[in-house]
Design a protein around this motif. Structure first.
Motif, PDB file in Angstrom:
ATOM      1  N   VAL A   4       0.857  -1.186   0.000  1.00 34.10           N
ATOM      2  CA  VAL A   4       0.000   0.000   0.000  1.00 34.10           C
ATOM      3  C   VAL A   4       0.895   1.239   0.000  1.00 34.10           C
ATOM      4  CG1 VAL A   4      -1.763   1.252   1.303  1.00 34.10           C
ATOM      5  CG2 VAL A   4      -1.799  -1.243   1.242  1.00 34.10           C
ATOM      6  N   PRO A   5       0.641   2.228  -0.890  1.00 30.61           N
ATOM      7  CA  PRO A   5       1.524   3.403  -0.940  1.00 30.61           C
ATOM      8  C   PRO A   5       1.384   4.323   0.274  1.00 30.61           C
ATOM      9  CG  PRO A   5      -0.264   3.627  -2.513  1.00 30.61           C
ATOM     10  CD  PRO A   5      -0.376   2.257  -1.930  1.00 30.61           C
ATOM     11  N   PHE A   6       0.223   4.360   0.913  1.00 30.97           N
ATOM     12  CA  PHE A   6       0.014   5.224   2.078  1.00 30.97           C
ATOM     13  C   PHE A   6       0.602   4.547   3.312  1.00 30.97           C
ATOM     14  CE2 PHE A   6      -2.737   6.339   5.719  1.00 30.97           C
ATOM     15  CZ  PHE A   6      -2.395   7.660   5.830  1.00 30.97           C
ATOM     16  N   PHE A   7       1.371   5.293   4.122  1.00 34.29           N
ATOM     17  CA  PHE A   7       1.988   4.740   5.326  1.00 34.29           C
ATOM     18  C   PHE A   7       0.969   4.722   6.460  1.00 34.29           C
ATOM     19  CE2 PHE A   7       4.813   5.024   9.115  1.00 34.29           C
ATOM     20  CZ  PHE A   7       5.462   3.815   8.938  1.00 34.29           C
ATOM     21  N   TRP A   8       0.110   3.704   6.448  1.00 32.88           N
ATOM     22  CA  TRP A   8      -0.956   3.611   7.433  1.00 32.88           C
ATOM     23  C   TRP A   8      -0.478   3.272   8.853  1.00 32.88           C
ATOM     24  CZ3 TRP A   8      -1.253  -1.134   9.675  1.00 32.88           C
ATOM     25  CH2 TRP A   8      -0.753  -2.221   8.954  1.00 32.88           C
ATOM     26  N   PRO A   9       0.699   2.670   9.088  1.00 31.85           N
ATOM     27  CA  PRO A   9       1.109   2.395  10.471  1.00 31.85           C
ATOM     28  C   PRO A   9       1.414   3.646  11.294  1.00 31.85           C
ATOM     29  CG  PRO A   9       2.293   0.953   8.976  1.00 31.85           C
ATOM     30  CD  PRO A   9       1.582   1.960   8.143  1.00 31.85           C
ATOM     31  N   ALA A  10       1.406   4.825  10.658  1.00 31.20           N
ATOM     32  CA  ALA A  10       1.732   6.048  11.398  1.00 31.20           C
ATOM     33  C   ALA A  10       0.770   6.275  12.562  1.00 31.20           C
ATOM     34  CB  ALA A  10       1.739   7.242  10.460  1.00 31.20           C
ATOM     35  N   MET A  11      -0.536   6.082  12.323  1.00 31.57           N
ATOM     36  CA  MET A  11      -1.512   6.342  13.391  1.00 31.57           C
ATOM     37  C   MET A  11      -1.401   5.351  14.547  1.00 31.57           C
ATOM     38  SD  MET A  11      -2.910   8.972  13.514  1.00 31.57           S
ATOM     39  CE  MET A  11      -4.394   9.610  14.149  1.00 31.57           C
ATOM     40  N   PRO A  12      -1.358   4.038  14.293  1.00 33.65           N
ATOM     41  CA  PRO A  12      -1.183   3.130  15.444  1.00 33.65           C
ATOM     42  C   PRO A  12       0.135   3.363  16.185  1.00 33.65           C
ATOM     43  CG  PRO A  12      -1.821   1.894  13.489  1.00 33.65           C
ATOM     44  CD  PRO A  12      -1.607   3.303  13.066  1.00 33.65           C
ATOM     45  N   MET A  13       1.205   3.697  15.445  1.00 34.17           N
ATOM     46  CA  MET A  13       2.483   3.952  16.096  1.00 34.17           C
ATOM     47  C   MET A  13       2.426   5.214  16.955  1.00 34.17           C
ATOM     48  SD  MET A  13       5.042   2.864  12.996  1.00 34.17           S
ATOM     49  CE  MET A  13       6.449   3.672  13.701  1.00 34.17           C
ATOM     50  N   PHE A  14       1.679   6.218  16.492  1.00 33.34           N
ATOM     51  CA  PHE A  14       1.512   7.438  17.269  1.00 33.34           C
ATOM     52  C   PHE A  14       0.828   7.117  18.604  1.00 33.34           C
ATOM     53  CE2 PHE A  14      -1.415  10.837  18.528  1.00 33.34           C
ATOM     54  CZ  PHE A  14      -0.511  11.837  18.818  1.00 33.34           C
ATOM     55  N   TRP A  15      -0.247   6.328  18.559  1.00 33.65           N
ATOM     56  CA  TRP A  15      -0.968   6.006  19.790  1.00 33.65           C
ATOM     57  C   TRP A  15      -0.157   5.082  20.703  1.00 33.65           C
ATOM     58  CZ3 TRP A  15      -4.142   9.352  21.221  1.00 33.65           C
ATOM     59  CH2 TRP A  15      -4.897  10.059  20.297  1.00 33.65           C
ATOM     60  N   LEU A  16       0.654   4.227  20.128  1.00 27.75           N
ATOM     61  CA  LEU A  16       1.554   3.415  20.953  1.00 27.75           C
ATOM     62  C   LEU A  16       2.558   4.313  21.690  1.00 27.75           C
ATOM     63  CD1 LEU A  16       2.323   0.394  18.592  1.00 27.75           C
ATOM     64  CD2 LEU A  16       1.175   0.290  20.816  1.00 27.75           C
TER      65      LEU A  16
END
Length: 136
Positions: free
Chosen positions: A101-113
């Motif tokens: 996937v071209p969009f870096f979707w793990p940014a949001m879960p990593m932010f909340w972690l």
């Protein structure tokens, strides 16, 4: 002997001599003492009998400050929480890489972690200082 039966001068133990010798060597390494002064003082350290003589050898040197542990991630529970957050972040990044996937979707879960680890560290440091919630 004084009135309580305690000797007025205490004999120095080997541990006392080693402690003072390490202070003198550290001062020499910092450039506070010349090589000759270090050698003279170390010779005197190992020939002293009483602790008050040892104190006189380091009276002109600054007192050593004890090393402090980092306060933020000092508690073992916070370090475990941080390790789990890092492992989960790595797994999220690997999954994103494999998915294509071209969009870096793990940014949001990593932010909340990251936020959960920071809040946990803040709560632990508040309880360490004694500002925790009082239970009646």
């Amino acid at each position: 002997m004084d009135t309580n039966g305690i000797p007025s001068r205490l004999r120095a133990a080997d541990a006392d001599r080693e402690r003072v010798a390490s202070l003198i060597q550290a001062a020499g390494g910092e450039g506070r003492l010349t090589l000759e002064e270090v050698e003279d003082r170390l010779g005197t350290v190992y020939s002293t009998k009483y602790t008050d003589e040892l104190d006189a050898l380091t009276s002109d040197l600054p007192k050593a400050t004890p090393k402090r542990r980092p306060v933020v991630f000092g508690h073992p529970a916070v370090r475990i929480h941080l390790a789990v957050a890092v492992v989960l972040s790595v797994l999220l990044i690997v999954r994103w890489t494999v998915s294509g996937v071209p969009f870096f979707w793990p940014a949001m879960p990593m932010f909340w972690l990251a936020m959960s680890v920071l809040v946990h560290a803040r709560v632990r440091s508040r309880f360490r200082r004694g500002g925790g919630i009082a239970v009646a």
